[in-house]
Design an enzyme around this catalytic site. Structure first.
Site, short mmCIF file in Angstrom:
data_model
loop_
_atom_site.label_atom_id
_atom_site.label_comp_id
_atom_site.label_asym_id
_atom_site.label_seq_id
_atom_site.Cartn_x
_atom_site.Cartn_y
_atom_site.Cartn_z
N SER A 141 0.85 -1.20 0.00
CA SER A 141 0.00 0.00 0.00
C SER A 141 0.88 1.24 0.00
CB SER A 141 -0.88 0.01 1.25
OG SER A 141 -1.56 1.25 1.35
N TYR A 154 -2.12 -0.83 10.10
CA TYR A 154 -2.26 -1.22 8.69
C TYR A 154 -0.94 -0.96 7.96
CZ TYR A 154 -3.88 -1.12 3.82
OH TYR A 154 -4.03 -1.34 2.47
N1 LIG Z 1 -8.47 -0.03 -2.37
C1 LIG Z 1 -7.50 0.75 -2.01
O1 LIG Z 1 -7.63 1.98 -2.01
C2 LIG Z 1 -6.17 0.17 -1.60
C3 LIG Z 1 -5.15 1.06 -1.26
C4 LIG Z 1 -3.92 0.55 -0.87
C5 LIG Z 1 -3.71 -0.81 -0.85
N2 LIG Z 1 -4.71 -1.66 -1.18
C6 LIG Z 1 -4.42 -3.09 -1.11
O2 LIG Z 1 -4.87 -3.73 -2.29
C7 LIG Z 1 -5.28 -5.06 -1.97
C8 LIG Z 1 -6.68 -5.31 -2.49
O3 LIG Z 1 -7.54 -4.39 -1.87
P1 LIG Z 1 -9.01 -4.07 -2.38
O4 LIG Z 1 -9.15 -2.61 -2.33
O5 LIG Z 1 -9.31 -4.81 -3.60
O6 LIG Z 1 -9.81 -4.66 -1.12
P2 LIG Z 1 -11.27 -5.32 -0.99
O7 LIG Z 1 -12.13 -4.93 -2.11
O8 LIG Z 1 -11.71 -5.02 0.40
O9 LIG Z 1 -10.90 -6.86 -1.09
C9 LIG Z 1 -10.14 -7.50 -0.11
C10 LIG Z 1 -10.09 -8.97 -0.44
O10 LIG Z 1 -9.34 -9.65 0.59
C11 LIG Z 1 -10.10 -10.77 1.02
N3 LIG Z 1 -9.82 -11.09 2.43
C12 LIG Z 1 -9.90 -10.26 3.50
N4 LIG Z 1 -9.64 -10.94 4.62
C13 LIG Z 1 -9.38 -12.21 4.26
C14 LIG Z 1 -9.06 -13.40 4.99
N5 LIG Z 1 -8.94 -13.40 6.32
N6 LIG Z 1 -8.88 -14.54 4.30
C15 LIG Z 1 -9.02 -14.58 2.95
N7 LIG Z 1 -9.32 -13.49 2.21
C16 LIG Z 1 -9.49 -12.32 2.86
C17 LIG Z 1 -11.56 -10.34 0.83
O11 LIG Z 1 -12.39 -11.45 0.68
P3 LIG Z 1 -13.39 -12.07 1.77
O12 LIG Z 1 -13.95 -10.93 2.56
O13 LIG Z 1 -14.38 -12.80 0.94
O14 LIG Z 1 -12.53 -12.98 2.59
C18 LIG Z 1 -11.46 -9.59 -0.49
O15 LIG Z 1 -11.52 -10.51 -1.55
C19 LIG Z 1 -5.14 -5.20 -0.46
O16 LIG Z 1 -3.91 -5.80 -0.14
C20 LIG Z 1 -5.15 -3.77 0.02
O17 LIG Z 1 -4.48 -3.62 1.26
C21 LIG Z 1 -5.93 -1.21 -1.55
#
Ligand SMILES: NC(=O)c1ccc[n+]([C@@H]2O[C@H](COP(=O)([O-])OP(=O)(O)OC[C@H]3O[C@@H](n4cnc5c(N)ncnc54)[C@H](OP(=O)(O)O)[C@@H]3O)[C@@H](O)[C@H]2O)c1
Length: 280
Positions: A141, A154
């Site tokens: 991130s 985080y």
């Molecule tokens: N969106 C942003 O602005 C942003 C910014 C910086 C970094 N990121 C990073 O990008 C990545 C993807 O983020 P996103 O925005 O796509 O998030 P998201 O839409 O909230 O998706 C998160 C995913 O992680 C899975 N997950 C969470 N806890 C889990 C667990 N205990 N076991 C298995 N799966 C789990 C969730 O599935 P289930 O709930 O079905 O388990 C979901 O598929 C992450 O690493 C996040 O930290 C995102």
């Protein structure tokens, strides 16, 4: 690059960036193994993937446990005989100031966000060594580069990924295993709705397709590290200020999302009573 019949594991594939990534790999002919907890969401995704790549499948479970993290690698390798790409993408958001977060919330974030990456890496590297190739892409991130208020835990979970990835890059040299780190800025996913408290950030959020492109680029050009998007003016300014004038940056971030004086007052009162932080 031809991904036909390549075996690609995507964690966190039930939503957001992971979902878009899994679909993109399937459209290019890769056999996708989609991982997350919500089975219904995974089943829907895999039905879509199978239109392009009929052998794609999902494994539902909690990556906060070592057993499941090992299992996604071993089951995939047992079934398909190899693992070509591992995208460590699953994570939970935490937006809590350090006075209010519980030790359980903090431990859980470290387990899901960082330990799962460590565990899957321990499990997958032997298969990649045997097949003499592979790519591991770790999604970190931008918060690990410039830590916003309320994000200490985080950011720590993500900064640990940065260190692990860079260290692996050294240790895996000569093995023909690529390891890449991608640090996303704000992306338009449900992660923003899943925070325990809302952030003060109201700026632009980018589409997950931009992350998908970066993931392919990291694999194909063997890029160690990318911040995505690389040209966002706010992110560039924050990184510049972080190095040159950190005090100005801190004041700016506190104005955007400051810790209320009330939270400090309450924590101080509890401290006087001998209460440890992290306990409610
Ligand atoms: N969106 C942003 O602005 C942003 C910014 C910086 C970094 N990121 C990073 O990008 C990545 C993807 O983020 P996103 O925005 O796509 O998030 P998201 O839409 O909230 O998706 C998160 C995913 O992680 C899975 N997950 C969470 N806890 C889990 C667990 N205990 N076991 C298995 N799966 C789990 C969730 O599935 P289930 O709930 O079905 O388990 C979901 O598929 C992450 O690493 C996040 O930290 C995102």
């Amino acid at each position: 690059m031809d991904y036909t019949d390549q075996i690609v594991i995507v964690t966190g594939a039930s939503a957001g960036i992971g979902r878009a990534t899994a679909l993109a790999f399937a459209r290019r002919g890769a056999i996708v193994v989609a991982v997350a907890r919500r089975q219904g969401r995974l089943a829907e995704l895999i039905a879509e993937c199978q239109e392009h790549s009929p052998k794609s499948m999902y494994l539902a479970g909690d990556l906060g446990t070592r057993e499941f993290a090992y299992r996604i690698i071993d089951d995939t390798a047992e079934r398909f005989g190899r693992v070509d790409v591992l995208i460590n993408n699953a994570a939970v958001p935490v937006h809590q100031n350090f006075y209010d977060i519980t030790v359980e919330q903090a431990e859980r974030a470290i387990q899901v966000n960082f330990m799962s990456v460590l565990w899957t890496t321990f499990a997958v590297v032997p298969y990649m060594l045997k097949q003499e190739s592979g790519s591991i892409i770790n999604i970190s991130s931008f918060a690990s580069k410039v830590v916003p208020p309320f994000e200490a835990v985080y950011a720590a979970s993500k900064a640990a990924i940065n260190g692990l990835t860079e260290g692996l890059w050294n240790d895996l040299a000569g093995s023909n295993i690529h390891v890449g780190l991608i640090c996303p800025g704000p992306f338009d996913t449900e992660m923003w709705d899943n925070r325990d408290t809302q952030t003060g950030y109201e700026g632009k959020r980018y589409p997950p397709s931009l992350m998908v492109r970066a993931i392919f680029r990291s694999i194909e050009n063997r890029v160690l590290e990318m911040v995505v998007p690389g040209t966002d003016p706010g992110m560039l300014a924050a990184r510049f200020l972080r190095v040159t004038f950190p005090g100005i940056l801190r004041r700016g971030m506190a104005r955007m999302d400051g810790v209320p004086a009330e939270a400090i007052k309450k924590a101080r009162a509890l401290a006087i009573l001998g209460k440890r932080l992290g306990e409610r």
